[in-house]
Design a protein around this motif. Sequence first.
Motif, PDB file in Angstrom:
ATOM      1  N   GLY A   1       7.248 -57.619 -26.047  1.00  0.00           N
ATOM      2  CA  GLY A   1       6.199 -57.535 -27.055  1.00  0.00           C
ATOM      3  C   GLY A   1       5.120 -58.572 -26.855  1.00  0.00           C
ATOM      4  O   GLY A   1       5.408 -59.738 -26.554  1.00  0.00           O
ATOM      5  N   VAL A   2       3.869 -58.166 -27.003  1.00  0.00           N
ATOM      6  CA  VAL A   2       2.727 -59.068 -26.855  1.00  0.00           C
ATOM      7  C   VAL A   2       2.044 -59.302 -28.200  1.00  0.00           C
ATOM      8  O   VAL A   2       1.838 -60.437 -28.624  1.00  0.00           O
ATOM      9  N   ARG A   3       1.700 -58.219 -28.883  1.00  0.00           N
ATOM     10  CA  ARG A   3       1.062 -58.315 -30.191  1.00  0.00           C
ATOM     11  C   ARG A   3       1.133 -56.950 -30.857  1.00  0.00           C
ATOM     12  O   ARG A   3       1.497 -55.953 -30.248  1.00  0.00           O
ATOM     13  N   THR A   4       0.778 -56.899 -32.147  1.00  0.00           N
ATOM     14  CA  THR A   4       0.661 -55.635 -32.861  1.00  0.00           C
ATOM     15  C   THR A   4      -0.731 -55.522 -33.464  1.00  0.00           C
ATOM     16  O   THR A   4      -1.372 -56.528 -33.784  1.00  0.00           O
ATOM     17  N   LEU A   5      -1.210 -54.292 -33.608  1.00  0.00           N
ATOM     18  CA  LEU A   5      -2.496 -54.021 -34.237  1.00  0.00           C
ATOM     19  C   LEU A   5      -2.280 -53.021 -35.367  1.00  0.00           C
ATOM     20  O   LEU A   5      -1.781 -51.911 -35.141  1.00  0.00           O
TER      21      LEU A   5
END
Length: 299
Positions: A101-105
């Motif tokens: 996981g890197v980020r969520t939008l």
Amino acid sequence: MRFIPLLPAALAVLLTTSCSQAQSEKSGKTKTENGTPKGGDRRKDKNAAAEVPGLRKVGSLKGVVPESSGLAPAPTAGNYFSFGDDGNRPILYEISGTGQGVRTLDVPADNIDWESLSRDGQGNYYIGDCGNNESSRRDLRILKFRPDAPAKVGTIAFSYPDQDEFPPKKKQRNFDCEASLWHNGQVWLFTKDRGRSSTSTVYSVPDQPGEYTAKKVASLAIPGEVTDAALRPDGRRLVLLGRGELFILDGSSWADILKATPRQVALTGAGQTEGAVFKDSNTLLISTEQGGLFEYTLP
């Protein structure tokens, strides 16, 4: 938008129930391109790489993306966006090529039944909110979204030109779409027909927000249920993903591709394959609803 660190498309006509159901296995004599009988035993995804030439598991999305139902390149090279289908939050999850996981939008729109994701050359993303298991929806749409302008979402609402009952009889429920892609100013839709077992109908809609009647373009000879679509960057190879299989269509132009005879390849054991994207000209990244993440080297 919030950033949350995560832990763990007048062409010749040619010769796709629920996302949460496994495809019925058939014991017919048809063999796939690599010689494996269609259907048959399902093996755990951890053994799939050993059973299918060119397929290898590269990571896991468990605990990162709930029920991954599609893939598209992220703005950062080597990363990808995925999402969960109906029943999950309206979020795009940015992941690495190995599923980290890197980020969520957050996307400011409801997830009625998100099923596909693609990107154009200007950085716009097209979320296919057109899952339609019972062919009863009157609110089918493509959401147009930019990660760098998260407060704005455009809506491409559409209906099918050949549907006049909601729902139609069971054998005519051919208006479920889990696969779409952007190409040449259009969003192309590939149906997962429930009333037919050997076709996928192709429709197109403009890529600009508005209300449209989709254009019926072609009917492809796909003996399976289409769950995602990916177009090679050079525009000369289309891959339609099925459940535990994929279909390859080649051509020197988009028109030729939609006239091509599909080549079928088994991915037996990979699981409920739902997302596909080209990593490079010869390699697909494939996700499954169970959380598997695979690379497949195309023949």
